[in-house]
Every structure is written in C-alpha cells, then in structure tokens.
Design an enzyme around this catalytic site. Structure first.
Site, mmCIF file in Angstrom:
data_model
loop_
_atom_site.group_PDB
_atom_site.id
_atom_site.type_symbol
_atom_site.label_atom_id
_atom_site.label_comp_id
_atom_site.label_asym_id
_atom_site.label_seq_id
_atom_site.Cartn_x
_atom_site.Cartn_y
_atom_site.Cartn_z
ATOM 1 C CE LYS A 68 35.052 -78.819 0.103
ATOM 2 N NZ LYS A 68 36.593 -79.406 0.553
ATOM 3 C CE LYS B 184 35.531 -73.315 -5.598
ATOM 4 N NZ LYS B 184 36.263 -73.275 -4.395
ATOM 5 C CE LYS C 216 41.148 -79.110 -4.911
ATOM 6 N NZ LYS C 216 42.609 -78.328 -4.984
HETATM 7 P P1 TYM Z 1 42.017 -74.808 -2.246
HETATM 8 O O1 TYM Z 1 42.939 -76.391 -1.518
HETATM 9 O O2 TYM Z 1 40.659 -75.604 -2.133
HETATM 10 O O3 TYM Z 1 42.433 -74.284 -2.863
HETATM 11 C C1 TYM Z 1 43.610 -73.818 -2.597
HETATM 12 C C2 TYM Z 1 43.765 -72.233 -2.879
HETATM 13 O O4 TYM Z 1 43.523 -72.000 -4.577
HETATM 14 C C3 TYM Z 1 42.400 -71.188 -4.677
HETATM 15 N N1 TYM Z 1 41.562 -71.400 -5.239
HETATM 16 C C4 TYM Z 1 41.369 -70.993 -6.037
HETATM 17 N N2 TYM Z 1 41.518 -69.268 -6.516
HETATM 18 C C5 TYM Z 1 41.208 -68.843 -7.489
HETATM 19 N N3 TYM Z 1 39.822 -69.013 -8.196
HETATM 20 C C6 TYM Z 1 39.335 -70.022 -7.526
HETATM 21 N N4 TYM Z 1 38.722 -70.861 -9.158
HETATM 22 C C7 TYM Z 1 39.760 -70.612 -7.334
HETATM 23 N N5 TYM Z 1 40.143 -73.167 -6.494
HETATM 24 C C8 TYM Z 1 40.651 -72.800 -5.727
HETATM 25 C C9 TYM Z 1 42.041 -71.164 -2.880
HETATM 26 O O5 TYM Z 1 41.383 -69.864 -2.831
HETATM 27 C C10 TYM Z 1 43.338 -71.597 -2.158
HETATM 28 O O6 TYM Z 1 43.731 -70.137 -2.389
HETATM 29 N N6 TYM Z 1 41.339 -74.133 2.345
HETATM 30 C C11 TYM Z 1 41.964 -74.285 1.902
HETATM 31 C C12 TYM Z 1 43.403 -74.790 1.858
HETATM 32 C C13 TYM Z 1 44.115 -74.535 3.887
HETATM 33 C C14 TYM Z 1 45.028 -72.877 3.121
HETATM 34 C C15 TYM Z 1 45.701 -72.707 4.914
HETATM 35 C C16 TYM Z 1 45.427 -71.816 2.128
HETATM 36 C C17 TYM Z 1 44.203 -74.951 4.585
HETATM 37 N N7 TYM Z 1 45.352 -74.673 5.509
HETATM 38 C C18 TYM Z 1 46.158 -72.651 5.759
HETATM 39 C C19 TYM Z 1 46.041 -71.065 3.835
HETATM 40 C C20 TYM Z 1 46.281 -71.339 5.328
HETATM 41 C C21 TYM Z 1 41.284 -74.655 1.122
HETATM 42 O O7 TYM Z 1 40.237 -75.763 0.865
HETATM 43 O O8 TYM Z 1 42.154 -74.076 -0.632
#
Ligand code: TYM
Length: 350
Positions: A130, A213, A216
C-alpha cells in the site's frame, strides 16, 4: 474449535470468542464475501459455537489510513452493514457495529504502539504494497495499522478470527503483540489468537490476472465482481474472465499451473458449498465456453438476492445506524473492563 486451539497461553485457557472486521473503503467484492462474510455467517450459525460471542465490525478507523471522502465513508460504512445483514448476519445473534463507536479499540492500540516494534511493521506485506515506493509520504496510521488490528481483536480477548488468506500475516503479528505484552508485564492476560482461514475461496483472484488478488482497489472493474453488480454485469465479467484454451481437468492436480482455471473452479465450489474435487467430478472435460455460463448462473442465483436486500436496507439508513449503535453498546460493555485491566497492568492510575 478444539480445546487446544482456544486461544491458550501457557497457563490459561480463554473463553472462545470470535471477532472479525472489514474496511468500509469501497464496495464489497466477491472476495470479501467468500473469504470473509460467508465464514462470519457460518460461525454465527454453527451449533458448536452456541453461546460463543461473535463480534463483526466495520473498521472505519482502518479505512482512513488512506484518504476517504467523508460522504463516501459514511455511505460505504452503511452499505457494508447492509451487506453483512443481507448475507445472513443477524444483529440479535452477532454484534455488528463500526469501530470508531467503541473508543477502546484506539485506546488499546496506543498501548500496542508502545509494545510493537518498528521492524515488525516494516515487514508487513500490506504496508509494503500500500505504501509502495513512496513510504515517506504514507500516513503514520497506515504504518501502525496492524497494531490497531491487534487491538480490535484483543480488546475483546477474541480467540478466533475468520479472515481470507491475505490477513494471515496480520494475525501472526497480533499473536506476537499478545506474547510480548504478556512477557513484558509478566502476565497471562491476552490470548494467543487463531486465524480461521477455511473454505475453497480463501484467496479469490482477479478475473483478469490469476496471479493478483481480487481487490476493491483494482483499477479495472472487470477484474472483480462487486456485491452490487447486477446479473448482466456478473455474466459479462465471467464471460470475459481470462482462462486458458484447455478443457477443465477431472482431478484437482490437473489445475496445477493453471491459476485462472483454478480461480474460477474455486469460486464455483465456494458458491455451491462443494469441494474443488466434487466440482471437477461434475465438470471435468468441459470447455470454458460451457463452464462459464454455469458459473454465471450460479453466481447470479447466489448474489442477486443479497444485492436486492442490500438495496432495500439502504433505503432506511436510520435503521442501519440504530442497529450499529445498539451493537456498539454491547461491544463497549465487553471491551471497557478489558481495557481497564490492561491500564492497571501497565500502571496507569484510574
Ligand atoms: P479487508 O477489508 O481488506 O478485507 C476484509 C476481509 O475480506 C477478505 N478478503 C478476501 N478473501 C478472499 N479473497 C480475496 N480476494 C479477498 N479480499 C479480501 C480479507 O482477508 C478479510 O478477511 N485488515 C483487515 C480488516 C481488519 C480486521 C481486523 C480483520 C481490521 N481489523 C481485525 C480481522 C480482525 C482488512 O484490511 O480486510
């Protein structure tokens, strides 16, 4: 969840508790749905997890580590909440709220900023991706992001965190922070959290490039399926998805080295609640010209009811806000005593 995985430290077994979050930083993708939200719903409804609290958050404070237009952030937070509910999360069974409503996350994150080391943060692949080449210009929040994530989890003493594959490194860092805090202060206070990375679609890839991957933030909308896409858009994206010229294999090994084919089969399996082997037993030998329409019919059948329900919920934003406020009250009641104990351990006078 077996006893051995209940967030144990050396001396203590913690009550199982589930936490996860998604950033409201843009529309929801099929990757978020299959990698995360579907797992949240499964855990909510799992019989062996009856009595275990499940806490699911919209992590707006994580979202602002990169610029968010305020109006978009508000809308995306509500839309994410609508997505959670439309996909099957029930606010009477799971706790739903947005992160900034429970100040204890940020308060514990400060302590963790003082426990975690710069070198740990520098190794995070999400930070490197990022921040890119211009790290000096990235926000301080983006650098400290994993420390806030550890606080999200540990302020509830959560033991299990359902996530996609890409979050594994952050959960490992959460464990490192818990271990260092426990060691530094000579306590057995924070559990050692387990990531729960399960199912056929823990890493959904871009429809245009099987080595990237699905995200969004991909500049090409054709690379992803959005949860708000209509049937025509879904069909068009799957029709145009990159593939190779060979027929589908009938054994899993036959997907070796065929990233795009593997991705489409994984998506099919996850949407249809099957294993990849089961799907290949049915579709082995088919050309993509036959398989793609099957996949798009399945995707439309599974996703359309969710997007219709999301649109309906978005017509009454006040109701969404009321659900989040109620969820935040319940979350705060759990987080506040844990933060207070952490303050005591650190030596802060209350
Ligand atoms: P984020 O918002 O990028 O994504 C949310 C969740 O979706 C999953 N994900 C995917 N799984 C499979 N294939 C993909 N292409 C894909 N894109 C996204 C992510 O693995 C995630 O589970 N840091 C985290 C948010 C967060 C969080 C937390 C998660 C903040 N605090 C505490 C768990 C516990 C994030 O950026 O996810």
């Amino acid at each position: 969840m077996t006893e051995a995985t209940q967030g144990q430290t050396e001396g203590k077994t913690f009550q199982p508790r589930v936490f996860s979050g998604i950033q409201p930083s843009g529309g929801l993708t099929l990757g978020n749905y299959l990698g995360a939200i579907r797992r949240f719903v499964d855990m909510q409804n799992a019989e062996d997890l009856t009595g275990v609290e499940k806490i699911y958050c919209m992590v707006d404070q994580h979202a602002i580590t990169v610029w968010q237009n305020p109006e978009d952030l508000r809308r995306n937070t509500r839309e994410l909440a609508a997505g959670y509910i439309a996909a099957g999360l029930d606010p009477s069974k799971s706790i739903l709220f947005n992160q900034s409503q429970v100040a204890e996350h940020a308060q514990l994150a400060w302590i963790f900023n003082c426990v975690a080391r710069m070198g740990w943060m520098q190794r995070m692949t999400q930070w490197k991706d990022k921040a890119g080449k211009n790290q000096q210009n990235a926000s301080l929040g983006l650098f400290a992001y994993p420390s806030l994530m550890a606080a999200d989890i540990l302020v509830y003493h959560a033991t299990h965190v359902p996530v996609g594959e890409d979050q594994k490194q952050h959960i490992e860092l959460t464990r490192d922070i818990a271990i260092k805090f426990n060691n530094d202060f000579g306590v057995d206070f924070f559990p050692i959290t387990e990531p729960v990375i399960e199912g056929a679609a823990t890493r959904v890839m871009s429809l245009r490039d099987g080595s990237k991957k699905m995200s969004k933030s991909d500049p090409s909308d054709m690379a992803r399926i959005n949860m708000t896409d209509d049937a025509d858009a879904i069909a068009q994206k799957i029709r145009k998805a990159r593939t190779d010229p060979d027929a589908l294999p009938s054994e899993v090994e036959g997907l070796e080295g065929r990233a795009e084919a593997r991705n489409l089969v994984n998506i099919y399996a996850a949407l249809n609640d099957q294993t990849v082997a089961e799907v290949l037993r049915d579709v082995g030998g088919k050309q993509f010209s036959d398989f793609k329409p099957m996949l798009s019919d399945l995707a439309v059948a599974k996703l359309s009811p969710i997007s219709t329900e999301m649109a309906r919920l978005m017509e009454t934003p006040d109701e969404i806000d009321a659900i989040l406020r109620k969820g935040a009250d319940r979350a705060r009641a759990m987080a506040a005593p844990i933060l207070q104990q952490a303050y005591d351990i650190v030596g802060m006078i209350r």
